[in-house]
Write an enzyme that holds these catalytic residues in place. Structure first.
Site, PDB file in Angstrom:
ATOM      1  N   GLY A 278       0.786  -1.227   0.000  1.00  0.00           N
ATOM      2  CA  GLY A 278       0.000   0.000   0.000  1.00  0.00           C
ATOM      3  C   GLY A 278       0.818   1.277   0.000  1.00  0.00           C
ATOM      4  O   GLY A 278       0.260   2.364   0.105  1.00  0.00           O
ATOM      5  N   GLU A 320       4.844  -5.956   1.419  1.00  0.00           N
ATOM      6  CA  GLU A 320       4.360  -6.395   0.113  1.00  0.00           C
ATOM      7  C   GLU A 320       4.096  -5.228  -0.834  1.00  0.00           C
ATOM      8  O   GLU A 320       2.962  -4.998  -1.222  1.00  0.00           O
ATOM      9  CB  GLU A 320       3.056  -7.186   0.310  1.00  0.00           C
ATOM     10  CG  GLU A 320       3.205  -8.360   1.251  1.00  0.00           C
ATOM     11  CD  GLU A 320       1.874  -9.033   1.579  1.00  0.00           C
ATOM     12  OE1 GLU A 320       1.872 -10.248   1.751  1.00  0.00           O
ATOM     13  OE2 GLU A 320       0.843  -8.328   1.647  1.00  0.00           O
ATOM     14  N   CYS A 391     -17.221   4.205 -25.467  1.00  0.00           N
ATOM     15  CA  CYS A 391     -18.574   4.751 -25.506  1.00  0.00           C
ATOM     16  C   CYS A 391     -19.103   5.011 -24.097  1.00  0.00           C
ATOM     17  O   CYS A 391     -20.072   4.388 -23.657  1.00  0.00           O
ATOM     18  CB  CYS A 391     -19.485   3.799 -26.256  1.00  0.00           C
ATOM     19  SG  CYS A 391     -18.938   3.614 -27.937  1.00  0.00           S
TER      20      CYS A 391
HETATM   21  C1  LIG Z   1      -2.969  -5.135  -3.033  1.00  0.00           C
HETATM   22  C2  LIG Z   1      -2.177  -5.762  -1.984  1.00  0.00           C
HETATM   23  C3  LIG Z   1      -0.824  -5.437  -1.847  1.00  0.00           C
HETATM   24  C4  LIG Z   1      -0.112  -4.431  -2.711  1.00  0.00           C
HETATM   25  O1  LIG Z   1      -0.643  -3.151  -2.635  1.00  0.00           O
HETATM   26  P1  LIG Z   1       0.159  -1.952  -3.328  1.00  0.00           P
HETATM   27  O2  LIG Z   1      -0.742  -0.776  -3.101  1.00  0.00           O
HETATM   28  O3  LIG Z   1       0.301  -2.271  -4.773  1.00  0.00           O
HETATM   29  O4  LIG Z   1       1.469  -1.844  -2.644  1.00  0.00           O
HETATM   30  C5  LIG Z   1      -0.100  -6.078  -0.860  1.00  0.00           C
HETATM   31  N1  LIG Z   1      -0.677  -6.998  -0.054  1.00  0.00           N
HETATM   32  C6  LIG Z   1      -1.982  -7.331  -0.163  1.00  0.00           C
HETATM   33  C7  LIG Z   1      -2.546  -8.356   0.750  1.00  0.00           C
HETATM   34  C8  LIG Z   1      -2.774  -6.733  -1.123  1.00  0.00           C
HETATM   35  O5  LIG Z   1      -4.061  -7.065  -1.223  1.00  0.00           O
END
Ligand SMILES: *Cc1c(COP(=O)(O)O)cnc(C)c1O
Length: 463
Positions: A278, A320, A391
């Site tokens: 995130g 992540e 469209c």
């Molecule tokens: C979407 C997601 C991410 C990655 O989010 P980013 O905004 O691309 O960094 C990481 N972990 C989980 C569990 C997610 O659902």
């Protein structure tokens, strides 16, 4: 609902307040390095190039619209995350942002791990050569077939998201005769977005097992009771496009509190804590994201402090990032088709793609930047809206941006920071073949995902 707003954050989410337009930049030819991939620059004539190749030659060879991805930048970002987190932490690239076999190869070579959240992403990861032990499998409703495939492939961790899934993964592991590593996805009641977070977010959502409601603690009990499961740790993911670490602070505190509770109740100290992804990127010059080094330092401090308070050994941390790695590495190149000046309002610039290759503007009110790419121009700025060819009147790529007033049919324009959640969310709306992703590095360009053709689409139509 208690709210904590970032003191420096008048902007809410990606939405520009009604009636507010930033002043045009002093020089529309300048490419802000915050927003553009590392090797993007203008040559002496003013044409934009990436990885040493000009956009006119790229458009000639690969057509438009197309995504051009800076491989050098992608690899550099992987290394920066890897180095920032060090040997005692793990970086999982979130494959849903954008995944292809080439991407998997780069990740493998650069020492990153990989998150997948569907059978299709899992196949790509395995075919691309990611060692199964470095894959984590997410999702709130993985099918039995997906779970069996992941267990048989030897996926390192499955992040379980429901009571049913604990049983399903345990059964699949028993059948395969293995002990499957799992983490439990915990809903911590924190919802973070850009400059603000909500510390008591409603738990009215599909992901995770509730910390406040006690289902997370019950999931721990059930997972520990399954001989075929190895409970590695707890997982929390609080939002997307986050610039402010305080949401992570609250989430880490709550997850560590659950770790302490697990120790007290079961005499087990879980080894891992995953704080999710995130992390935000700059879509426009107004965005100021933190780098991986600052983020790593902040997360380490937060987890270290909370563990000290709870008298727990510091678990292995993982993160992540998806968007923060691939997002800034690519731009979408479009060719301008028509120009419609609406006096007193703005000028509509129609391009040969649209919501089929970038749904984020329509879906999230996302903001983007844009630049005239095939040439430089010293014409005065005009307030423009870049729209697609679909469209729908909501088919907007860039809601408000300045382009030189002489931008016209045949010009190439580029929208930066489209590496994440654009090709991966692309659709065939209006029977539009999806654009290719072209990797560029050191003067060489090659498609890593080729352009779809009308034949590809017709092949699915069995009459
Ligand atoms: C979407 C997601 C991410 C990655 O989010 P980013 O905004 O691309 O960094 C990481 N972990 C989980 C569990 C997610 O659902």
């Amino acid at each position: 609902m208690s709210r904590s707003a970032h003191p420096a954050g008048p902007r809410h989410g990606d939405v520009l307040p009604e009636g507010h337009y930033a002043a045009p930049p002093a020089d529309l030819n300048v490419l802000d390095e915050k927003v553009w991939a590392r090797t993007v620059e203008r040559d002496e004539e003013g044409e934009v190039r990436i990885g040493g190749v000009g956009v006119r030659a790229l458009a000639e060879e690969f057509g438009t619209p197309a995504y051009f991805l800076d491989e050098t930048d992608f690899r550099a970002r992987c290394r920066a995350w890897r180095e920032a987190f060090g040997a005692d932490a793990d970086v999982f690239y979130a494959g849903k942002a954008f995944l292809s076999r080439a991407v998997v190869r780069w990740l493998t070579e650069e020492g990153l791990n990989l998150d997948v959240c569907s059978g299709g992403e899992l196949s790509t990861a395995l075919v691309g050569g990611m060692p199964a032990g470095r894959i984590a499998f997410h999702g709130n409703n993985k099918s039995a077939a997906e779970i069996e495939r992941a267990v048989e492939a030897g996926v390192g961790r499955i992040v379980v998201d429901s009571f049913e899934e604990i049983e399903r993964v345990a059964a699949a592991a028993r059948t395969a005769g293995v002990r499957q590593g799992v983490q439990i996805r915990v809903t911590v009641g924190v919802e973070a977005h850009t400059h603000e977070f909500i510390a008591t977010a409603h738990e009215d959502q599909k992901f995770g097992l509730s910390l406040a409601g006690g289902t997370a603690a019950e999931a721990v009990r059930r997972a520990l009771a399954e001989d075929s499961l190895e409970l590695l740790g707890l997982h929390s993911h609080i939002g997307s496009q986050i610039f402010d670490m305080s949401g992570f602070e609250v989430s880490a505190r709550r997850v560590v509190a659950l770790l302490a509770q697990v120790r007290d109740e079961h005499g087990v100290e879980l080894a891992e804590i995953d704080l999710g992804g995130g992390l935000g990127i700059a879509y426009t010059s107004e965005d100021d994201p933190q780098g991986p080094a600052e983020i790593a330092k902040a997360l380490r401090e937060i987890v270290g402090r909370e563990c000290e308070v709870a008298r727990l050994a510091v678990p292995r941390i993982s993160v992540e990032p998806g968007r923060a790695i691939v997002g800034p590495t690519a731009f979408t190149l479009y060719r301008v088709g028509t120009i419609k000046p609406l006096p007193g309002l703005r000028t509509y610039v129609s391009v040969d793609g649209g919501m089929s290759d970038n749904i984020r503007t329509a879906l999230y009110d996302a903001e983007y930047s844009v630049a005239l790419a095939s040439r430089r121009s010293d014409a005065p700025p005009m307030l423009a809206r870049v729209v697609g060819k679909h469209c729908e009147s909501g088919d907007i790529v860039v809601r408000d941006a300045y382009l030189p007033a002489d931008t016209g049919p045949g010009d190439l324009i580029a929208v930066p920071a489209t590496g994440a959640y654009c090709r991966s969310m692309a659709s065939n709306y209006n029977h539009t073949p999806r654009p290719p992703v072209v990797a560029v590095a050191d003067g060489r360009a090659g498609a890593i995902v080729r352009r779809e053709t009308e034949e590809d689409l017709l092949r699915l139509d069995v009459g």
